[in-house]
Scaffold this active site. Structure first.
Site, PDB file in Angstrom:
ATOM      1  N   HIS A  53       0.808  -1.217   0.000  1.00  0.00           N
ATOM      2  CA  HIS A  53       0.000   0.000   0.000  1.00  0.00           C
ATOM      3  C   HIS A  53       0.847   1.277   0.000  1.00  0.00           C
ATOM      4  CE1 HIS A  53      -4.485   0.978   0.912  1.00  0.00           C
ATOM      5  NE2 HIS A  53      -4.017   1.707  -0.074  1.00  0.00           N
ATOM      6  N   ASP A  67      -9.877  -0.619   3.586  1.00  0.00           N
ATOM      7  CA  ASP A  67      -8.724  -1.301   4.184  1.00  0.00           C
ATOM      8  C   ASP A  67      -9.109  -1.935   5.516  1.00  0.00           C
ATOM      9  OD1 ASP A  67      -5.976  -1.797   5.135  1.00  0.00           O
ATOM     10  OD2 ASP A  67      -5.373  -0.256   3.692  1.00  0.00           O
ATOM     11  N   HIS A 126      -6.862  -2.091   7.730  1.00  0.00           N
ATOM     12  CA  HIS A 126      -5.969  -1.353   8.627  1.00  0.00           C
ATOM     13  C   HIS A 126      -6.112   0.146   8.393  1.00  0.00           C
ATOM     14  CE1 HIS A 126      -4.228  -5.291   7.494  1.00  0.00           C
ATOM     15  NE2 HIS A 126      -3.978  -5.392   8.784  1.00  0.00           N
ATOM     16  N   ASP A 150      -3.372   2.244   8.161  1.00  0.00           N
ATOM     17  CA  ASP A 150      -2.221   2.751   7.401  1.00  0.00           C
ATOM     18  C   ASP A 150      -1.891   4.170   7.814  1.00  0.00           C
ATOM     19  OD1 ASP A 150      -2.271   0.291   6.204  1.00  0.00           O
ATOM     20  OD2 ASP A 150      -3.012   0.979   4.273  1.00  0.00           O
ATOM     21  N   HIS A 201       4.631   0.618   4.503  1.00  0.00           N
ATOM     22  CA  HIS A 201       3.287   0.342   3.963  1.00  0.00           C
ATOM     23  C   HIS A 201       2.197   0.490   5.025  1.00  0.00           C
ATOM     24  CE1 HIS A 201       3.145  -3.668   5.769  1.00  0.00           C
ATOM     25  NE2 HIS A 201       4.364  -3.879   5.294  1.00  0.00           N
ATOM     26  N   ASP A 220      -7.448  -1.624  -0.764  1.00  0.00           N
ATOM     27  CA  ASP A 220      -6.591  -2.702  -0.257  1.00  0.00           C
ATOM     28  C   ASP A 220      -7.476  -3.941  -0.211  1.00  0.00           C
ATOM     29  OD1 ASP A 220      -5.147  -4.480   1.428  1.00  0.00           O
ATOM     30  OD2 ASP A 220      -4.120  -2.786   2.382  1.00  0.00           O
ATOM     31  N   ASP A 239      -7.322  -6.427   1.362  1.00  0.00           N
ATOM     32  CA  ASP A 239      -7.555  -7.006   2.691  1.00  0.00           C
ATOM     33  C   ASP A 239      -8.779  -6.420   3.376  1.00  0.00           C
ATOM     34  OD1 ASP A 239      -6.804  -4.656   4.119  1.00  0.00           O
ATOM     35  OD2 ASP A 239      -4.771  -5.384   4.506  1.00  0.00           O
ATOM     36  N   GLU A 262      -2.010  -4.883  -2.518  1.00  0.00           N
ATOM     37  CA  GLU A 262      -1.777  -5.945  -1.540  1.00  0.00           C
ATOM     38  C   GLU A 262      -2.214  -7.333  -2.000  1.00  0.00           C
ATOM     39  OE1 GLU A 262      -0.016  -5.706   1.268  1.00  0.00           O
ATOM     40  OE2 GLU A 262       0.075  -3.538   1.655  1.00  0.00           O
TER      41      GLU A 262
HETATM   42 MN   LIG Z   1      -3.542  -0.920   3.397  1.00  0.00          MN
END
Ligand SMILES: [Mn+2]
Length: 302
Positions: free
Chosen positions: A97, A119, A121, A123, A136, A226, A228, A271
Site C-alpha cells: 500500500h 482497508d 488497517h 495505514d 506500507h 486494499d 484485505d 496488496e
Molecule cells: Mn492498506
C-alpha cells in the site's frame, strides 16, 4: 473513459513477500479486456521500475527501505500526475500500500481530492508510532501531512502542505488499528467507518456517508482499495489478512456506489499476494471490483 493501467511491483515489508507479483496476477485475471468490454479505451503503461528489496539497504528500522520507497513513489507520482493531467483515469496495481504515497500525491498535485481508503488497517502510523517500521503502514498518515518529511512531501508541488485534507478522507472496513495509530487518526480528523459501523448501518449507508465526506468541496475522489478490506474467505491472497471483513457482495456494492458518483479520478488495487492466494482468486476479485467501480452493471439500480 480513457483508462491507463500501471503496475508498481513494490514489496519492502519483511515476512510477507509476494505482493510484488500483484500487478502480474491482476493483469493475468483480465483487467484490460474487462475494462475494454465496458467500452473504455484502455492503455497499459507497464510497470514502474522497482529494485528487488534484496538489493536495497533497509536503513532506519523505524522507516525501513525509506530511500528506495521514496525513489519508486516519486516515479509513480510523476506518471499518475501525467495521466490525470491528460484527463485520463489511472488504475494503479500494487504492490504494497506504499504505492498510494505516489498515486494519490500525483493525482492530487494540481487539484483538491477526497480519498476513500478501503482497508482492514488504518495505514496511519508514523516513524514515532510504528510497531514494525514498515512504510506500507504509513501512507495515509503521510498523505494527510503526518510523519517523516520525505514521505509527507512526496510527489506533489513543493511546499503545498498535506496532499489531502483529513476532513475529506474516509477509511472504510477497518478492524485492526494500533493504539497510537488510532489516537493519531482521531487527532488528524479523518473519518473511520470500522466493520462495526458496516454491521450497524450497512455498507450502503456507510458508503453514502464516505462519499459525502470525500466529495465535499473537492474536485474528485481517489479510491485506494486494499484487497484485505474483504474477509479472507473471499480474498485469501493478501499481504496482511484479518478476519471479519467485507463480504463479496458488500465490496461490490461499495464499488458500484463509487461508480455512480461519477467523481472517481483514480483507483489503486493493492496488496494482492499471489504466493498466499488460491488459484488467483484474489487477483480475479481485484479485477471484478475494478470493473464494478468503473461502470459494470448487470441491470442497474431499480
Ligand atoms: Mn492498506
Amino acid at each position: 473513459m480513457h483508462i491507463e493501467i500501471m503496475g508498481v511491483p513494490i514489496d519492502f515489508g519483511p515476512g510477507r513477500r509476494g505482493v510484488d507479483m500483484g500487478p502480474s496476477a491482476i493483469r493475468y485475471a483480465g483487467l484490460q479486456a474487462g475494462l475494454e468490454a465496458l467500452g473504455h479505451t484502455v492503455e497499459d503503461r507497464g510497470n514502474v521500475q522497482v529494485p528487488p528489496s534484496e538489493t536495497c539497504e533497509s536503513g532506519d528500522p523505524r522507516l525501513r527501505y525509506l530511500d528506495a520507497i521514496v525513489a519508486v513513489e516519486q516515479r509513480t507520482a510523476e506518471q499518475v500526475a501525467s495521466i490525470v493531467t491528460a484527463g485520463h483515469m489511472p488504475v494503479v496495481l500494487g504492490g504494497d500500500h506504499s504505492i498510494a504515497l505516489g498515486s494519490v500525491a500525483g493525482a492530487a498535485r494540481d487539484r483538491t481530492l477526497g480519498v476513500i481508503w478501503l482497508d482492514a488497517h488504518g495505514d496511519f502510523n508514523t516513524a514515532d508510532t510504528t510497531p514494525s517500521g514498515n512504510i506500507h503502514g504509513m501512507p495515509l498518515a503521510a498523505l494527510c501531512g503526518y510523519g517523516d518529511e520525505r514521505l509527507v512531501g512526496l510527489g506533489g508541488s513543493a511546499g503545498t502542505g498535506p496532499r489531502v485534507s483529513p476532513q475529506n478522507v474516509a477509511v472504510v472496513g477497518v478492524r485492526d488499528l494500533d493504539l497510537e495509530e488510532r489516537d493519531l487518526m482521531r487527532e488528524a480528523g479523518v473519518t473511520v467507518y470500522s466493520m462495526e459501523a458496516v454491521d450497524r448501518y450497512g455498507i450502503g449507508e456507510v458508503m453514502r456517508r464516505a462519499i459525502d465526506i470525500a466529495s465535499r468541496g473537492t474536485q474528485g475522489i481517489y479510491v485506494s482499495l486494499d484487497l484485505d478490506v474483504l474477509d479472507p474467505m473471499y480474498a485469501p491472497g493478501v499481504g496482511t489478512p484479518v478476519t471479519g471483513g467485507l463480504t463479496y457482495r458488500e465490496a461490490h456494492l461499495a464499488a458500484e456506489m463509487l461508480a455512480e458518483t461519477g467523481q472517481v479520478v483514480g483507483l489503486d488495487l493493492v496488496e494482492v499476494n499471489p504466493i498466499l492466494d488460491q488459484r488467483n482468486t484474489t487477483g480475479a476479485l481485484a479485477v471484478e471490483l475494478a470493473l464494478s467501480a468503473l461502470g459494470k452493471r448487470v441491470w442497474g439500480q431499480t
